[in-house]
Design a protein around this motif. Structure first.
Motif, PDB file in Angstrom:
ATOM      1  N   SER A  53      43.087  41.470  32.214  1.00 51.07           N
ATOM      2  CA  SER A  53      42.052  40.434  33.295  1.00 51.07           C
ATOM      3  C   SER A  53      40.866  40.206  32.263  1.00 51.07           C
ATOM      4  O   SER A  53      39.555  39.278  32.249  1.00 51.07           O
ATOM      5  CB  SER A  53      41.822  40.638  34.885  1.00 51.07           C
ATOM      6  OG  SER A  53      41.438  41.660  34.726  1.00 51.07           O
ATOM      7  N   ASP A  87      38.997  40.341  36.100  1.00 51.21           N
ATOM      8  CA  ASP A  87      39.405  39.299  37.371  1.00 51.21           C
ATOM      9  C   ASP A  87      40.295  39.393  38.207  1.00 51.21           C
ATOM     10  O   ASP A  87      41.412  39.617  38.317  1.00 51.21           O
ATOM     11  CB  ASP A  87      40.347  38.024  36.943  1.00 51.21           C
ATOM     12  CG  ASP A  87      40.754  37.065  37.842  1.00 51.21           C
ATOM     13  OD1 ASP A  87      40.045  36.454  38.550  1.00 51.21           O
ATOM     14  OD2 ASP A  87      41.922  36.305  37.445  1.00 51.21           O
ATOM     15  N   LYS A  91      32.113  34.346  43.675  1.00 50.07           N
ATOM     16  CA  LYS A  91      33.632  35.033  43.082  1.00 50.07           C
ATOM     17  C   LYS A  91      34.486  35.133  44.106  1.00 50.07           C
ATOM     18  O   LYS A  91      36.042  34.560  44.158  1.00 50.07           O
ATOM     19  CB  LYS A  91      33.624  36.410  42.758  1.00 50.07           C
ATOM     20  CG  LYS A  91      34.893  36.707  42.084  1.00 50.07           C
ATOM     21  CD  LYS A  91      34.315  38.489  41.380  1.00 50.07           C
ATOM     22  CE  LYS A  91      35.390  39.063  40.981  1.00 50.07           C
ATOM     23  NZ  LYS A  91      36.197  38.205  39.912  1.00 50.07           N
ATOM     24  N   LYS A 127      40.068  35.292  46.579  1.00 53.57           N
ATOM     25  CA  LYS A 127      38.999  36.538  46.740  1.00 53.57           C
ATOM     26  C   LYS A 127      38.803  37.748  47.797  1.00 53.57           C
ATOM     27  O   LYS A 127      38.643  36.678  49.233  1.00 53.57           O
ATOM     28  CB  LYS A 127      38.046  36.512  45.528  1.00 53.57           C
ATOM     29  CG  LYS A 127      38.505  35.691  44.543  1.00 53.57           C
ATOM     30  CD  LYS A 127      39.636  36.648  43.225  1.00 53.57           C
ATOM     31  CE  LYS A 127      39.947  36.081  41.883  1.00 53.57           C
ATOM     32  NZ  LYS A 127      40.842  36.633  41.108  1.00 53.57           N
TER      33      LYS A 127
END
Length: 298
Positions: free
Chosen positions: A103, A144, A172, A178
């Motif tokens: 990622s 990621d 983020k 997340k």
């Protein structure tokens, strides 16, 4: 998402962390604070799987983190110091992370570097402390990962770059499913971005709550009376400190509610003034450090 359950850690005979419990959901930023040497960095290293734990202790998406490479790929970690890359260049570091994280976005790394301005041909050992931290941050934000863990990420950064890092964290976490964990001695930084706060003291959880609840429950109250009132009269559950000058009392309580107000009103005060506290003030009062500092500097 992340669960830490009854986690303890010993270094030799020294108990560094003692029965730590908390959880973190997607979309949330947790700030871990505490005095120097309280165990913050040890807890962070346990969360990212550098310290051993039982399967029931630290789990991400229900699976043990320690000794689990598949789960660790969901974690991006910024240590307070990065000892691993001293002899290689920044370009070589990028290639290394591309090889182990599918990622990892090289494009994102270079995009962030337009702000951070790190010379890519320099060896890591040639960089200043602040520049090394910038490299670690760029790496973390280029992965990621579902969980972002940053240990003192704003250390050595100037105010402009500090602001950029905090904005990146918020972006983020809010952009996708997340979560983030940040440790810092700069509590004003944490107050800007964190949803929840965990206070560690002497290896134990001293306080754990959302930042909003923390500010609603922990207050400074000034109250005055026109008749003799004593500290023992006002003492009730949840009071952290209580001081008075004459008949004016200053109370710090962690249980500011209707019950607390009624306990004051029974003595018919002249006034009751509620004063909001910021995170730094709460931290000092909660750990009882203000009195210690006053004694030292008198």
């Amino acid at each position: 998402m992340l669960e830490v359950e009854n986690y303890s850690f010993k270094y030799g005979e020294n108990l560094v962390l003692d029965n730590i419990n908390f959880s973190l959901e997607k979309g949330k930023i947790l700030g871990i604070i505490g005095p120097s040497g309280c165990g913050k960095t040890s807890l962070v290293k346990a969360i990212v799987g550098l310290y051993e734990s039982n399967e029931s202790n630290i789990r991400l998406f229900g699976k043990q983190v320690y000794d689990n490479p598949e789960i660790k790929r969901n974690i991006a970690y910024v240590p307070d110091e990065q000892p691993s890359f001293y002899l290689i260049t920044i370009k070589e570091i990028v290639n290394f992370y591309k090889s182990i994280y599918s990622s990892f976005s090289e494009e994102r790394f270079y995009k962030i570097n337009k702000v951070f301005k790190i010379p890519l041909n320099k060896r890591f050992m040639q960089l200043s402390k602040g520049m090394k931290m910038r490299v670690s941050i760029m790496i973390a934000f280029s992965i990621d990962a579902s969980l972002l863990v940053l240990d003192e990420p704003t250390s050595g950064l100037d105010p402009i770059l500090k602001r950029a890092v905090l904005n990146l964290v918020k972006e983020k976490v809010t952009r996708g499913e997340k979560a983030a964990i940040i440790t810092s001695h700069n509590l004003r930084d944490l107050e800007e971005v964190c949803d929840e706060i965990l206070i560690i003291n002497n290896g134990k959880v001293d306080y754990y709550n959302t930042l909003n609840n923390m500010k609603e429950n922990i207050k400074k109250i000034q109250v005055a009376f026109d008749k003799p009132i004593y500290e023992e009269d006002l003492a009730c559950q949840g009071i952290i400190t209580i001081d008075n000058v004459g008949r004016v009392f200053t109370i710090i309580t962690e249980k500011y509610d209707d019950k607390f107000i009624k306990s004051l009103q029974q003595y018919e005060p002249l006034f009751i003034e509620e004063i909001d506290l910021n995170l730094e003030e709460i931290f000092i009062y909660k750990l009882g450090k203000e009195k210690e500092y006053e004694k030292i500097f008198k």
